[in-house]
Design a protein around this motif. Structure first.
Motif, short mmCIF file in Angstrom:
data_model
loop_
_atom_site.label_atom_id
_atom_site.label_comp_id
_atom_site.label_asym_id
_atom_site.label_seq_id
_atom_site.Cartn_x
_atom_site.Cartn_y
_atom_site.Cartn_z
N ASN A 1 0.86 -1.18 0.00
CA ASN A 1 0.00 0.00 0.00
C ASN A 1 0.91 1.24 0.00
O ASN A 1 1.80 1.36 0.85
N TYR A 2 0.67 2.15 -0.95
CA TYR A 2 1.52 3.32 -1.13
C TYR A 2 0.69 4.60 -1.03
O TYR A 2 -0.51 4.59 -1.32
N CYS A 3 1.36 5.69 -0.65
CA CYS A 3 0.70 7.00 -0.60
C CYS A 3 1.57 8.04 -1.30
O CYS A 3 2.78 8.13 -1.02
N ILE A 4 0.97 8.81 -2.19
CA ILE A 4 1.70 9.86 -2.90
C ILE A 4 0.86 11.13 -2.95
O ILE A 4 -0.35 11.11 -2.71
N GLY A 5 1.51 12.24 -3.26
CA GLY A 5 0.82 13.50 -3.40
C GLY A 5 0.64 14.24 -2.09
O GLY A 5 1.39 14.06 -1.13
N GLU A 6 -0.41 15.05 -2.03
CA GLU A 6 -0.62 15.96 -0.91
C GLU A 6 -1.13 15.26 0.34
O GLU A 6 -1.26 15.89 1.39
N MET A 7 -1.40 13.95 0.27
CA MET A 7 -1.78 13.20 1.46
C MET A 7 -0.68 13.21 2.51
O MET A 7 -0.94 13.10 3.70
N LEU A 8 0.56 13.32 2.06
CA LEU A 8 1.71 13.26 2.94
C LEU A 8 2.06 14.65 3.48
O LEU A 8 1.75 15.67 2.87
N ASP A 9 2.74 14.68 4.62
CA ASP A 9 2.98 15.93 5.35
C ASP A 9 4.22 16.67 4.83
O ASP A 9 5.25 16.74 5.49
N TRP A 10 4.11 17.21 3.62
CA TRP A 10 5.15 18.09 3.08
C TRP A 10 4.49 19.39 2.64
O TRP A 10 3.28 19.49 2.54
N ASP A 11 5.31 20.38 2.37
CA ASP A 11 4.78 21.70 2.04
C ASP A 11 5.61 22.31 0.92
O ASP A 11 6.80 22.00 0.75
N ALA A 12 4.97 23.19 0.14
CA ALA A 12 5.66 23.93 -0.92
C ALA A 12 4.86 25.18 -1.24
O ALA A 12 3.64 25.20 -1.08
N PRO A 13 5.54 26.22 -1.71
CA PRO A 13 4.81 27.44 -2.10
C PRO A 13 4.13 27.25 -3.46
O PRO A 13 4.37 26.26 -4.16
N THR A 14 3.28 28.21 -3.82
CA THR A 14 2.71 28.20 -5.15
C THR A 14 3.79 28.60 -6.16
O THR A 14 4.87 29.03 -5.79
N GLY A 15 3.47 28.45 -7.43
CA GLY A 15 4.45 28.80 -8.46
C GLY A 15 4.91 27.61 -9.26
O GLY A 15 5.92 27.66 -9.96
N GLY A 16 4.17 26.49 -9.17
CA GLY A 16 4.53 25.29 -9.90
C GLY A 16 5.14 24.20 -9.04
O GLY A 16 5.28 23.04 -9.47
N TYR A 17 5.50 24.54 -7.80
CA TYR A 17 6.19 23.58 -6.94
C TYR A 17 5.27 22.44 -6.49
O TYR A 17 5.70 21.28 -6.38
N LEU A 18 4.01 22.74 -6.20
CA LEU A 18 3.08 21.71 -5.75
C LEU A 18 2.85 20.66 -6.85
O LEU A 18 2.93 19.46 -6.60
N LEU A 19 2.59 21.14 -8.06
CA LEU A 19 2.38 20.20 -9.17
C LEU A 19 3.64 19.41 -9.47
O LEU A 19 3.58 18.20 -9.71
N GLN A 20 4.78 20.08 -9.48
CA GLN A 20 6.04 19.38 -9.78
C GLN A 20 6.27 18.22 -8.81
O GLN A 20 6.65 17.11 -9.21
N ALA A 21 6.03 18.47 -7.52
CA ALA A 21 6.23 17.42 -6.52
C ALA A 21 5.30 16.24 -6.77
O ALA A 21 5.71 15.08 -6.67
N CYS A 22 4.04 16.53 -7.08
CA CYS A 22 3.09 15.44 -7.33
C CYS A 22 3.49 14.62 -8.55
O CYS A 22 3.44 13.39 -8.53
N PHE A 23 3.89 15.30 -9.61
CA PHE A 23 4.32 14.59 -10.81
C PHE A 23 5.60 13.78 -10.54
O PHE A 23 5.73 12.64 -11.00
N SER A 24 6.53 14.37 -9.79
CA SER A 24 7.78 13.66 -9.48
C SER A 24 7.52 12.42 -8.62
O SER A 24 8.14 11.37 -8.82
N MET A 25 6.63 12.53 -7.65
CA MET A 25 6.30 11.38 -6.81
C MET A 25 5.65 10.27 -7.63
O MET A 25 5.96 9.08 -7.45
N GLY A 26 4.73 10.66 -8.53
CA GLY A 26 4.08 9.66 -9.37
C GLY A 26 5.07 8.96 -10.27
O GLY A 26 5.05 7.73 -10.43
N MET A 27 5.98 9.72 -10.88
CA MET A 27 7.01 9.14 -11.74
C MET A 27 7.94 8.23 -10.95
O MET A 27 8.27 7.12 -11.38
N HIS A 28 8.36 8.68 -9.76
CA HIS A 28 9.26 7.88 -8.93
C HIS A 28 8.64 6.53 -8.58
O HIS A 28 9.30 5.49 -8.68
#
Length: 396
Positions: free
Chosen positions: A360-387
């Protein structure tokens, strides 16, 4: 025989994962509670559709809190990699003056979403709509709508945080994880408005006024950008980026002090010389015509400074560079762009697998990390999915 993968949630992290899983190895099904996919993705796109940020990877990684958690995923699939990948599915991008990355002119959020969904279709991904996850069975099958149990070889949760409930990202999964003794942290607002107790006369005169080309600092962090004066307080990218520092102050002090620099390009000495050499008799005229402050900026100085301080050139210059503003609380979760909290980072391994629920895996904003606006939130989600896609594709 193909192994089965159930992906719960239909946001960016889930979609890129589904798009990149090896179709020869996996039978992939995406389960979405809504009638459509990517609702938060589309809503976010209405406010300036920046897909990622173009800054060097070391600087980009430092934007995240904590930076070490996402470092490997971001290095494996960085902002350049994302631009190349999205280009392969027909979405060309450009770097704006702010160094944010946008789709080329004329490409709307729905166009980007449809391009990704087209990849899913070609991959043979099954999509099941109106499937709300309601827990696990005793043998770790996932249950939908309280009566349908699905047992998969791998289950990936990508259900978002606690903001923007209208999009389906409502955090209702939190208690279900807590019941399974998975370590969780209550949600908190991030990238949101912050309350400042303005007076009614100040609001009447300045509500909606932008504060352009400013910098705001809190604790050890300073952020250039813009902000807007609202009835609630302050919002905008210059203050969004300080969310971790403001939250820390609110938690420990029940208030947070931020400092507004109205002229980041000038030093206090530069300002003082301009004020002293001004030929205007009235201080407000000097500020408006010599220093080029806006009416809202001048209004802030008048609100916070005594008459004696306002008329003292040295003290006035100091306050133009460092005006103290007190914040008393953050906006409600549902009014925030994103949230922190959710699943504690120590609850997952380096590949985002839950330590007490194998496969069972969890990715995206479910996890306790933070980022500012400006593309960082989307980049992290895409990077986690790719990883995670690369990890699962590498398994025997």
């Amino acid at each position: 025989m193909k192994k089965s993968v159930s992906i719960i949630g239909g946001g960016p992290a889930a979609l890129i994962l589904a798009a990149l899983l090896d179709r020869e190895k996996f039978k992939v099904t995406v389960y979405e509670k809504n009638k459509t996919l990517g609702r938060k993705f589309l809503v976010a796109g209405k406010g300036g559709f920046n897909l990622t940020h173009s800054e060097p990877i070391a600087e980009l990684i430092a934007r995240y809190t904590p930076p070490h958690f996402l470092k490997k995923a971001l290095l494996d699939f960085d902002n350049d990699d994302f631009r190349k990948w999205i280009g392969t599915i027909g979405i060309s991008t450009y770097i704006g003056s702010s160094k944010r990355v946008y789709p080329e002119s004329g490409i709307k959020p729905i166009t980007v979403l449809n391009a990704i969904l087209d990849v899913l279709n070609k991959q043979g991904v099954t999509i099941q709509f109106q499937h709300t996850w309601t827990g696990w069975t005793s043998n770790d099958a996932v249950v939908f709508n309280s009566d349908t149990a699905i047992k998969s070889d791998y289950t990936i949760f990508a259900m978002g945080g606690g903001s923007w409930k209208v999009t389906g990202s409502d955090g209702t999964w939190f208690e279900l994880f807590e019941r399974e003794n998975i370590p969780v942290i209550p949600f908190q607002s991030s990238n949101c408005a912050y309350r400042v107790d303005w007076s009614e006369d100040f609001i009447f005169e300045h509500e909606g006024s932008p504060l352009k080309n400013i910098a705001i600092s809190c604790l050890n962090k300073k952020q250039k950008g813009e902000a807007v004066i609202t009835r609630f307080g302050l919002e905008g990218n210059a203050i969004y980026a300080l969310s971790p520092q403001i939250r820390k102050e609110l938690q420990s002090q029940q208030k947070a002090i931020v400092f507004l620099d109205m002229k980041p390009t000038l030093s206090s000495d530069d300002l003082l010389q301009k004020i002293k050499k001004s030929t205007f008799k009235k201080t407000s005229e000097t500020l408006q015509k010599e220093i080029k402050l806006s009416p809202a900026q001048i209004g802030l100085l008048k609100k916070y400074l005594s008459k004696e301080t306002y008329l003292n050139p040295e003290l006035l210059a100091q306050n133009i560079k460092k005006l103290s503003i007190e914040i008393t609380e953050s906006a409600l979760l549902n009014d925030a762009i994103s949230t922190t909290g959710g699943i504690q980072l120590n609850a997952v391994d380096e590949n985002f697998q839950l330590k007490n629920k194998k496969y069972n895996y969890c990715i995206g904003e479910m996890l306790d990390w933070d980022a500012p606006t400006g593309g960082y939130l989307l980049q992290a989600c895409f990077s986690m999915g790719m990883h995670l896609a690369r990890h699962l594709n590498s398994l025997p």
